[in-house]
Design a protein around this motif. Structure first.
Motif, PDB file in Angstrom:
ATOM      1  N   CYS A  18      43.189  51.710  36.360  1.00 30.54           N
ATOM      2  CA  CYS A  18      44.147  50.858  35.620  1.00 30.54           C
ATOM      3  C   CYS A  18      43.682  49.585  35.230  1.00 30.54           C
ATOM      4  CB  CYS A  18      45.146  50.703  36.591  1.00 30.54           C
ATOM      5  SG  CYS A  18      46.326  52.129  36.724  1.00 30.54           S
ATOM      6  N   ALA A  19      42.508  49.172  35.935  1.00 29.96           N
ATOM      7  CA  ALA A  19      41.795  47.752  35.734  1.00 29.96           C
ATOM      8  C   ALA A  19      41.044  48.097  34.495  1.00 29.96           C
ATOM      9  CB  ALA A  19      40.997  47.633  36.911  1.00 29.96           C
ATOM     10  N   GLN A  20      40.473  49.330  34.403  1.00 35.49           N
ATOM     11  CA  GLN A  20      39.414  49.612  33.186  1.00 35.49           C
ATOM     12  C   GLN A  20      40.282  49.719  31.876  1.00 35.49           C
ATOM     13  OE1 GLN A  20      36.212  49.571  32.569  1.00 35.49           O
ATOM     14  NE2 GLN A  20      35.685  49.765  34.770  1.00 35.49           N
ATOM     15  N   LEU A  21      41.678  49.991  32.146  1.00 30.81           N
ATOM     16  CA  LEU A  21      42.600  50.283  30.926  1.00 30.81           C
ATOM     17  C   LEU A  21      42.936  48.894  30.290  1.00 30.81           C
ATOM     18  CD1 LEU A  21      44.569  51.975  29.054  1.00 30.81           C
ATOM     19  CD2 LEU A  21      46.119  52.053  30.924  1.00 30.81           C
ATOM     20  N   LEU A  22      43.338  47.996  31.165  1.00 33.06           N
ATOM     21  CA  LEU A  22      43.850  46.676  30.954  1.00 33.06           C
ATOM     22  C   LEU A  22      42.603  46.101  30.352  1.00 33.06           C
ATOM     23  CD1 LEU A  22      45.693  44.596  30.956  1.00 33.06           C
ATOM     24  CD2 LEU A  22      44.749  43.579  33.381  1.00 33.06           C
ATOM     25  N   SER A  23      41.429  45.885  30.721  1.00 33.22           N
ATOM     26  CA  SER A  23      40.377  45.397  30.054  1.00 33.22           C
ATOM     27  C   SER A  23      39.866  45.876  28.637  1.00 33.22           C
ATOM     28  CB  SER A  23      38.976  45.539  31.238  1.00 33.22           C
ATOM     29  OG  SER A  23      38.497  46.936  30.997  1.00 33.22           O
ATOM     30  N   GLU A  24      40.070  47.192  28.681  1.00 32.62           N
ATOM     31  CA  GLU A  24      40.011  47.952  27.297  1.00 32.62           C
ATOM     32  C   GLU A  24      40.972  47.149  26.347  1.00 32.62           C
ATOM     33  OE1 GLU A  24      39.725  52.079  28.034  1.00 32.62           O
ATOM     34  OE2 GLU A  24      37.908  52.022  29.199  1.00 32.62           O
ATOM     35  N   GLY A  39      41.619  27.989  33.071  1.00 32.57           N
ATOM     36  CA  GLY A  39      41.826  29.116  31.812  1.00 32.57           C
ATOM     37  C   GLY A  39      41.526  30.471  32.555  1.00 32.57           C
ATOM     38  N   GLY A  40      41.024  30.511  33.687  1.00 28.99           N
ATOM     39  CA  GLY A  40      40.949  31.791  34.251  1.00 28.99           C
ATOM     40  C   GLY A  40      42.015  32.488  35.185  1.00 28.99           C
ATOM     41  N   ALA A  41      42.446  33.864  34.871  1.00 25.14           N
ATOM     42  CA  ALA A  41      43.405  34.374  35.541  1.00 25.14           C
ATOM     43  C   ALA A  41      42.872  35.827  36.313  1.00 25.14           C
ATOM     44  CB  ALA A  41      44.600  34.644  34.451  1.00 25.14           C
ATOM     45  N   ARG A  42      43.315  36.060  37.356  1.00 22.69           N
ATOM     46  CA  ARG A  42      43.026  37.456  37.970  1.00 22.69           C
ATOM     47  C   ARG A  42      44.251  38.238  37.875  1.00 22.69           C
ATOM     48  NH1 ARG A  42      42.327  38.316  44.422  1.00 22.69           N
ATOM     49  NH2 ARG A  42      44.727  38.354  44.109  1.00 22.69           N
ATOM     50  N   PHE A  43      43.796  39.348  37.681  1.00 27.40           N
ATOM     51  CA  PHE A  43      44.890  40.609  37.514  1.00 27.40           C
ATOM     52  C   PHE A  43      44.612  41.894  38.576  1.00 27.40           C
ATOM     53  CE2 PHE A  43      45.205  38.009  33.622  1.00 27.40           C
ATOM     54  CZ  PHE A  43      46.396  38.001  33.597  1.00 27.40           C
ATOM     55  N   MET A  44      45.344  42.071  39.523  1.00 26.08           N
ATOM     56  CA  MET A  44      44.882  43.210  40.267  1.00 26.08           C
ATOM     57  C   MET A  44      45.657  44.305  40.339  1.00 26.08           C
ATOM     58  SD  MET A  44      42.239  41.863  41.785  1.00 26.08           S
ATOM     59  CE  MET A  44      42.102  43.206  42.784  1.00 26.08           C
ATOM     60  N   CYS A  45      45.043  45.391  39.914  1.00 32.06           N
ATOM     61  CA  CYS A  45      45.714  46.754  40.144  1.00 32.06           C
ATOM     62  C   CYS A  45      46.018  47.302  41.622  1.00 32.06           C
ATOM     63  CB  CYS A  45      45.290  47.758  38.826  1.00 32.06           C
ATOM     64  SG  CYS A  45      45.246  47.016  37.227  1.00 32.06           S
ATOM     65  N   SER A  46      46.809  48.233  41.644  1.00 30.94           N
ATOM     66  CA  SER A  46      46.955  48.711  42.854  1.00 30.94           C
ATOM     67  C   SER A  46      47.086  50.294  42.742  1.00 30.94           C
ATOM     68  CB  SER A  46      48.367  48.125  43.503  1.00 30.94           C
ATOM     69  OG  SER A  46      48.671  46.759  43.254  1.00 30.94           O
ATOM     70  N   TRP A  47      47.176  50.898  44.042  1.00 36.59           N
ATOM     71  CA  TRP A  47      47.307  52.176  44.203  1.00 36.59           C
ATOM     72  C   TRP A  47      48.628  52.885  43.533  1.00 36.59           C
ATOM     73  CZ3 TRP A  47      51.742  54.946  46.043  1.00 36.59           C
ATOM     74  CH2 TRP A  47      52.508  54.258  46.732  1.00 36.59           C
ATOM     75  N   ASP A  48      49.376  52.093  43.226  1.00 33.84           N
ATOM     76  CA  ASP A  48      50.778  52.799  42.487  1.00 33.84           C
ATOM     77  C   ASP A  48      50.940  51.982  41.029  1.00 33.84           C
ATOM     78  OD1 ASP A  48      51.221  50.238  43.465  1.00 33.84           O
ATOM     79  OD2 ASP A  48      53.434  50.762  43.881  1.00 33.84           O
ATOM     80  N   THR A  49      50.041  51.509  40.465  1.00 33.11           N
ATOM     81  CA  THR A  49      50.220  50.688  39.372  1.00 33.11           C
ATOM     82  C   THR A  49      50.614  51.842  38.297  1.00 33.11           C
ATOM     83  OG1 THR A  49      48.814  48.978  39.902  1.00 33.11           O
ATOM     84  CG2 THR A  49      49.075  49.240  37.530  1.00 33.11           C
ATOM     85  N   ASP A  50      51.540  51.167  37.305  1.00 33.04           N
ATOM     86  CA  ASP A  50      52.009  52.261  36.403  1.00 33.04           C
ATOM     87  C   ASP A  50      51.216  52.079  35.022  1.00 33.04           C
ATOM     88  OD1 ASP A  50      53.564  53.607  34.337  1.00 33.04           O
ATOM     89  OD2 ASP A  50      55.252  53.202  35.308  1.00 33.04           O
ATOM     90  N   GLU A  51      50.892  52.809  34.393  1.00 35.47           N
ATOM     91  CA  GLU A  51      49.816  52.699  33.173  1.00 35.47           C
ATOM     92  C   GLU A  51      51.066  52.146  32.045  1.00 35.47           C
ATOM     93  OE1 GLU A  51      47.467  55.552  31.925  1.00 35.47           O
ATOM     94  OE2 GLU A  51      46.350  55.981  33.719  1.00 35.47           O
ATOM     95  N   ALA A  52      52.070  52.438  32.155  1.00 33.73           N
ATOM     96  CA  ALA A  52      52.877  51.818  31.034  1.00 33.73           C
ATOM     97  C   ALA A  52      53.047  50.334  31.131  1.00 33.73           C
ATOM     98  CB  ALA A  52      54.265  52.272  31.304  1.00 33.73           C
TER      99      ALA A  52
END
Length: 346
Positions: A267-273, A318-331
């Protein structure tokens, strides 16, 4: 009514995974012995020994602060020091707990590259002063995955371990997101710990589907002497220990720990892409685990907040952290990416 939509501020926002929940439900059937003398705690410890391919000592604590602080205090006297990254959680986010539980061991920060210590930076701090007026370096602590979402490869760990042995230092690993690191690298837990020279690991469960609980694994069993007493004194010996250890059985018995770590990473890779081509948005660090660190304009960050998104901005303007979890929904990931794109006017 509280908004319960998925957020990306922290992987601590997530709930309990089905495997951990089911194991706790089973542990709740009837009575069992207290203070860790129960079947669930014994099973969990054996699963850890099988997973890590070694006869390690296993203990359980309520949270990561206690796990890290007690582990470090077991490796230090009060006149010793612990070498860590300047971004290490023990340095920035544990309210002096490592110093408190060790009766004063000092944390010494070393330079890091993308959140990672190097043999050179460790040597630089360890050899800075060696007189009796300075706290004697005794331990190096590293974080896997790091606080900026990068991971140590086995070769890097071996190089750090060799430096530690050369300087007479023990090596501790803060593995709050150890599952994500294993999933990212595709290597075994043993290869990322004792086979690479790690003496003690704090394996995080809370960020990977558990309600509460961390495991402390001593690969060097001599270092675990009287650690059970240390846990008791610190208020970390659970009377109904099975409710800390049973969720680990649920996570470990069918590799759910790795499945969920892999999902969060994807999910993290998807967000970055999805935001890689947005003008004005830049990756601050490589995306190697379940965290995405983005540099963008302050007005854009405010626009995201106004849309209800929650995220941390402790990493500079200007820096922000976005964390994905075990249950993160790709949508939900795609929804966030679309709002980032809109906020940046792309």
């Amino acid at each position: 009514m509280t908004d319960q939509s998925q957020q990306f501020a922290s992987d601590n926002y997530s709930g309990i995974c089905p495997e951990a929940w089911a194991a706790m439900e089973k542990a709740n059937l009837g009575h069992d012995r207290s203070y860790g003398d129960d079947q669930w705690t014994a099973r969990a410890a054996e699963y850890f020994r099988e997973l890590f391919e070694t006869d390690c000592e296993v203990f359980f604590a309520f949270n990561g602060t206690a796990a890290n602080s007690l582990a470090l205090s077991s490796l230090c006297q009060s006149y010793h020091s612990v070498i860590c990254s300047e971004t290490a959680h023990v340095e920035t986010d544990e309210c002096g707990a490592p110093e408190f539980f060790s009766n004063g061991s000092k944390l010494l920060t070393a330079r890091s590259v993308d959140g990672k210590l190097t043999p050179e930076s460790i040597r630089e701090v360890a050899l800075k002063r060696q007189d009796i007026h300075y706290p004697k370096p005794r331990v190096v602590t590293i974080t896997q995955a790091t606080e900026v979402g990068t991971v140590y490869h086995p070769e890097e760990l071996k190089a750090i371990s060799a430096t530690c042995k050369e300087l007479g230092l023990n090596l501790h690993m803060d593995g709050a997101r150890f599952s994500n690191a294993c999933a990212s690298l595709g290597v075994s837990p043993a290869e990322l710990t004792w086979k690479a020279g790690v003496d003690v690991l704090c394996f995080g469960g809370t960020k990977n589907g558990m309600a509460v609980g961390e495991a402390i694994l001593f690969f060097n069993r001599k270092l675990a002497e009287d650690f059970d007493y240390r846990c008791k004194q610190a208020g970390q010996l659970a009377s109904k220990m099975r409710f800390l250890s049973a969720p680990w059985v649920g996570l470990l018995e069918n590799d759910a720990w790795l499945k969920y770590g892999s999902h969060a990473n994807r999910c993290a890779q998807l967000l970055s892409e999805l935001v890689s081509d947005v003008p004005g948005v830049e990756l601050m660090f490589p995306v190697q685990a379940n965290g995405v660190f983005l540099q963008m304009s302050e007005p854009a960050l405010e626009a995201l907040r106004n849309k209800g998104w929650r995220f941390y901005t402790f990493i500079g303007s200007g820096g922000a952290r976005f964390m994905c979890s075990w249950d993160t929904d790709e949508a939900r990931v795609r929804e966030l990416a679309a709002d980032i794109r809109a906020a940046m006017g792309a």
